[in-house]
Design an enzyme around this catalytic site. Structure first.
Site, PDB file in Angstrom:
ATOM      1  N   PHE A 122       3.583  39.895  14.590  1.00  0.00           N
ATOM      2  CA  PHE A 122       3.034  41.046  15.151  1.00  0.00           C
ATOM      3  C   PHE A 122       2.390  42.425  14.562  1.00  0.00           C
ATOM      4  CE2 PHE A 122       6.171  39.754  18.464  1.00  0.00           C
ATOM      5  CZ  PHE A 122       4.681  39.609  19.851  1.00  0.00           C
TER       6      PHE A 122
ATOM      7  N   CYS B 165      -7.885  38.936  13.941  1.00  0.00           N
ATOM      8  CA  CYS B 165      -7.193  38.186  15.514  1.00  0.00           C
ATOM      9  C   CYS B 165      -7.862  38.904  17.123  1.00  0.00           C
ATOM     10  CB  CYS B 165      -5.891  39.726  15.263  1.00  0.00           C
ATOM     11  SG  CYS B 165      -4.959  38.155  13.933  1.00  0.00           S
TER      12      CYS B 165
ATOM     13  N   LYS C 210     -10.932  48.095  10.140  1.00  0.00           N
ATOM     14  CA  LYS C 210     -10.648  49.392  10.758  1.00  0.00           C
ATOM     15  C   LYS C 210      -9.389  49.833   9.065  1.00  0.00           C
ATOM     16  CE  LYS C 210      -6.179  46.956  10.942  1.00  0.00           C
ATOM     17  NZ  LYS C 210      -4.074  47.240  11.529  1.00  0.00           N
TER      18      LYS C 210
ATOM     19  N   ARG D 258     -13.497  40.684   8.385  1.00  0.00           N
ATOM     20  CA  ARG D 258     -13.634  38.940   9.396  1.00  0.00           C
ATOM     21  C   ARG D 258     -14.062  39.985  10.758  1.00  0.00           C
ATOM     22  NH1 ARG D 258      -8.466  35.960   8.474  1.00  0.00           N
ATOM     23  NH2 ARG D 258      -7.534  37.968   8.445  1.00  0.00           N
TER      24      ARG D 258
HETATM   25  P1  NAI Z   1      -5.129  34.216   5.933  1.00  0.00           P
HETATM   26  O1  NAI Z   1      -6.517  33.800   6.933  1.00  0.00           O
HETATM   27  O2  NAI Z   1      -5.112  35.996   5.580  1.00  0.00           O
HETATM   28  O3  NAI Z   1      -4.345  33.350   5.640  1.00  0.00           O
HETATM   29  C1  NAI Z   1      -4.476  31.942   5.697  1.00  0.00           C
HETATM   30  C2  NAI Z   1      -3.581  30.898   4.468  1.00  0.00           C
HETATM   31  O4  NAI Z   1      -3.396  30.059   4.975  1.00  0.00           O
HETATM   32  C3  NAI Z   1      -4.972  31.171   3.904  1.00  0.00           C
HETATM   33  O5  NAI Z   1      -4.919  31.270   2.239  1.00  0.00           O
HETATM   34  C4  NAI Z   1      -5.155  29.473   3.842  1.00  0.00           C
HETATM   35  O6  NAI Z   1      -5.592  28.978   2.401  1.00  0.00           O
HETATM   36  C5  NAI Z   1      -3.949  28.758   3.785  1.00  0.00           C
HETATM   37  N1  NAI Z   1      -4.134  27.709   4.071  1.00  0.00           N
HETATM   38  C6  NAI Z   1      -4.565  27.132   4.546  1.00  0.00           C
HETATM   39  N2  NAI Z   1      -4.431  25.857   5.101  1.00  0.00           N
HETATM   40  C7  NAI Z   1      -3.273  25.779   4.514  1.00  0.00           C
HETATM   41  C8  NAI Z   1      -3.470  24.847   4.305  1.00  0.00           C
HETATM   42  N3  NAI Z   1      -2.800  23.856   3.913  1.00  0.00           N
HETATM   43  N4  NAI Z   1      -1.840  24.515   3.272  1.00  0.00           N
HETATM   44  C9  NAI Z   1      -1.339  25.859   3.151  1.00  0.00           C
HETATM   45  N5  NAI Z   1      -2.207  26.993   2.998  1.00  0.00           N
HETATM   46  C10 NAI Z   1      -3.044  27.106   3.983  1.00  0.00           C
HETATM   47  O7  NAI Z   1      -4.532  35.163   7.699  1.00  0.00           O
HETATM   48  P2  NAI Z   1      -3.568  35.658   8.170  1.00  0.00           P
HETATM   49  O8  NAI Z   1      -4.351  37.031   8.566  1.00  0.00           O
HETATM   50  O9  NAI Z   1      -2.783  35.752   7.208  1.00  0.00           O
HETATM   51  O10 NAI Z   1      -3.235  34.953   9.828  1.00  0.00           O
HETATM   52  C11 NAI Z   1      -2.801  33.607   9.628  1.00  0.00           C
HETATM   53  C12 NAI Z   1      -1.872  32.893  11.453  1.00  0.00           C
HETATM   54  O11 NAI Z   1      -1.618  34.499  11.351  1.00  0.00           O
HETATM   55  C13 NAI Z   1      -3.676  33.636  12.035  1.00  0.00           C
HETATM   56  O12 NAI Z   1      -2.592  32.486  13.099  1.00  0.00           O
HETATM   57  C14 NAI Z   1      -3.453  34.927  12.437  1.00  0.00           C
HETATM   58  O13 NAI Z   1      -4.093  35.425  13.716  1.00  0.00           O
HETATM   59  C15 NAI Z   1      -1.858  35.203  12.946  1.00  0.00           C
HETATM   60  N6  NAI Z   1      -1.541  36.807  12.601  1.00  0.00           N
HETATM   61  C16 NAI Z   1      -2.530  37.363  11.733  1.00  0.00           C
HETATM   62  C17 NAI Z   1      -2.468  38.850  11.426  1.00  0.00           C
HETATM   63  C18 NAI Z   1      -3.110  39.846  10.662  1.00  0.00           C
HETATM   64  O14 NAI Z   1      -3.057  40.899  11.154  1.00  0.00           O
HETATM   65  N7  NAI Z   1      -3.861  38.729   9.819  1.00  0.00           N
HETATM   66  C19 NAI Z   1      -1.434  39.972  12.429  1.00  0.00           C
HETATM   67  C20 NAI Z   1      -0.922  39.201  12.958  1.00  0.00           C
HETATM   68  C21 NAI Z   1      -1.174  37.345  13.443  1.00  0.00           C
END
Ligand code: NAI
Length: 452
Positions: A150, A281, A341, A348
């Site tokens: 969260f 998100c 923000k 994004r």
């Molecule tokens: P992001 O896109 O910043 O990072 C994801 C990372 O996963 C990337 O560095 C990518 O290279 C890596 N990745 C992809 N495939 C991979 C694999 N097979 N093996 C290892 N690494 C791999 O994503 P973010 O923003 O951190 O979000 C992650 C999840 O958390 C999403 O589901 C998002 O909806 C959720 N989320 C995000 C929040 C945010 O504020 N960014 C807050 C709450 C939840």
């Protein structure tokens, strides 16, 4: 315990860096070599307040390491957090390719008894399918827990330390309890973590904080996450729809929302009108929820309306400028802020970027500046938009200024200098963050969203 965090994005890097200061060790695992190199060098791979300090201290202490190798990161892990991206498909549904690819790489290397924790946001039902998938790729016993995240970008560390609730959903209550216990460890170390991050977190808040630990069923945990984001998106779109009415009815949306927000049944948070929500998100979580509801035969028309309203806001603001300036053709428009923000370099699906693109599409000469998100925003900006190095450079000779991200440095800007350097007088506060008089006192014409 040995903890591996798959995915070094906003969620994964924050999780790994914090866990590295709780008497456990953390390995950050990502297929993106650049991100891994950044962490190994003691830096977060993106800007997030306080995170560089936690990463640097973890690397120095040896409690945080980073690798691109599953073979290095998985076999000894007691707990594996999956924090890979779950973007949207072109039809709005959730794209789970990264979830399955990382699970497929990790499963054959599982240690017996490992707990695989899903932190990424996924549609309800994903966990049950993924358990079946993991069983096809490993012979080892494992448990699966949904532990949705969260945190908010810009306040990721503070949100983790001052959480409202930690949700852990599983078919096995014991596994969920192990994960909740891990968060109790984070809570125990919160003062140290806050200190290392060097963030200015109110000590009394840390002392008195009482977040809730919620063990739930697996499907409920998944649905809690998407529902929470959908509801917040709904609140923003509701405020924006009333703002459009306020513009016509000569009311001030801030007064209206302050008025209703005092009602404890309603609350004031997230009832902020402006250029709408964006980021990695809300947009995809809303469309993902609509899509997964539809798969279950449920038409979530209320969320479709929220999504549609949100998409209309940048154009609504551009039209305000058009009405006042006659046409945007050849007008110089300064866009201050591109991040979705403040407090983040994330651009994004940023409505600020969408606004800049609409202005340029309508013939304006657009210059833009953001303190942190220039590089990320540049991928989605039209090529005819000029990127400037400072707010003063952007506003120079501008016919209209659009403050499109709520950075405090814009809020504290020297409006006298802006007014002197601009060619016109139009000041559009897309975030409703200025006091109208503070702006008009400098001879500028103030336009907000719902503040006619
Ligand atoms: P992001 O896109 O910043 O990072 C994801 C990372 O996963 C990337 O560095 C990518 O290279 C890596 N990745 C992809 N495939 C991979 C694999 N097979 N093996 C290892 N690494 C791999 O994503 P973010 O923003 O951190 O979000 C992650 C999840 O958390 C999403 O589901 C998002 O909806 C959720 N989320 C995000 C929040 C945010 O504020 N960014 C807050 C709450 C939840």
């Amino acid at each position: 315990m040995k903890i591996t965090v798959i995915g070094s994005g906003y969620v994964g890097t924050t999780t790994a860096a914090i866990l590295a200061h709780t008497a456990h060790t953390a390995i950050a695992l990502d297929i993106n070599a650049e991100r891994v190199k950044a962490i190994q060098a003691g830096k977060a791979p993106f800007f997030e307040a306080g995170l560089d300090n936690l990463v640097a201290a973890g690397i120095k202490a040896g409690t945080l390491t980073a690798t691109t190798s599953y073979q290095t990161a998985i076999p000894e892990a007691d707990i594996i957090f999956s924090c890979v991206g779950t973007p949207d498909n072109p039809d709005g549904s959730s794209n789970l390719d990264y979830i399955y690819a990382s699970a497929q790489s990790a499963a054959p290397l599982f240690k017996k008894g490992v707990i695989f924790v899903q932190k990424s946001t996924v549609p309800p039902g994903t966990g049950e399918e993924l358990i079946r998938f993991l069983l096809q790729h490993t012979t080892r016993e494992f448990d699966y827990v949904s532990n949705p995240e969260f945190l908010r970008e810009g306040t990721a560390i503070e949100d983790t330390l001052l959480f409202d609730r930690i949700v852990a959903g599983s078919h096995n209550l014991k596994a969920a309890e192990v994960i909740l216990k891990l968060y109790e460890d984070i809570f125990k170390h919160r003062h140290t973590i806050a200190k290392i991050s060097a963030l200015d977190i109110d000590g009394s808040k840390l002392k008195l904080h009482q977040g809730q630990y919620l063990p739930t069923s697996l499907n409920s945990a998944e649905l809690i996450k998407v529902t929470a984001n959908a509801f917040l998106a709904l609140k923003i779109s509701f405020a924006n729809s009333i703002a459009k009415l306020a513009d016509q009815a000569n009311a001030d949306i801030l007064e209206v929302m302050n008025g209703i927000g005092t009602d404890q049944r309603i609350g004031r948070a997230f009832l902020n009108a402006g250029r709408g929500y964006g980021g990695g998100c809300f947009p995809k979580d809303v469309s993902g929820l609509i899509s997964s509801a539809s798969n279950h035969g449920i038409d979530l028309s209320i969320m479709k309306a929220a999504d549609e309203l949100n998409s209309s806001m940048p154009g609504y603001i551009a039209n305000k400028a058009k009405e006042i300036l006659g046409s945007l053709e050849g007008k110089k428009c300064a866009v201050l802020g591109l991040a979705f923000k403040s407090g983040t370099s994330d651009a994004r699906k940023s409505p600020a970027v969408k606004l800049a693109n609409i202005l340029a599409h309508d013939g304006a000469i657009v210059c833009a500046y953001d303190p942190r998100a220039m590089e990320e925003a540049s991928h989605d900006l039209r090529k005819d938009i000029k990127l400037c190095k400072s707010d003063l450079e952007v506003v120079k000779n501008a016919d209209a200024v659009f403050v499109a991200t709520d950075w405090s440095e814009f809020k504290q800007a020297d409006l006298e200098r802006y007014a002197k350097n601009m060619a016109g007088k139009l000041f559009i506060d897309c975030m409703n963050m200025f006091d109208v008089k503070d702006v008009t006192n400098h001879g500028l014409r103030y336009v907000g969203v719902g503040r006619n």
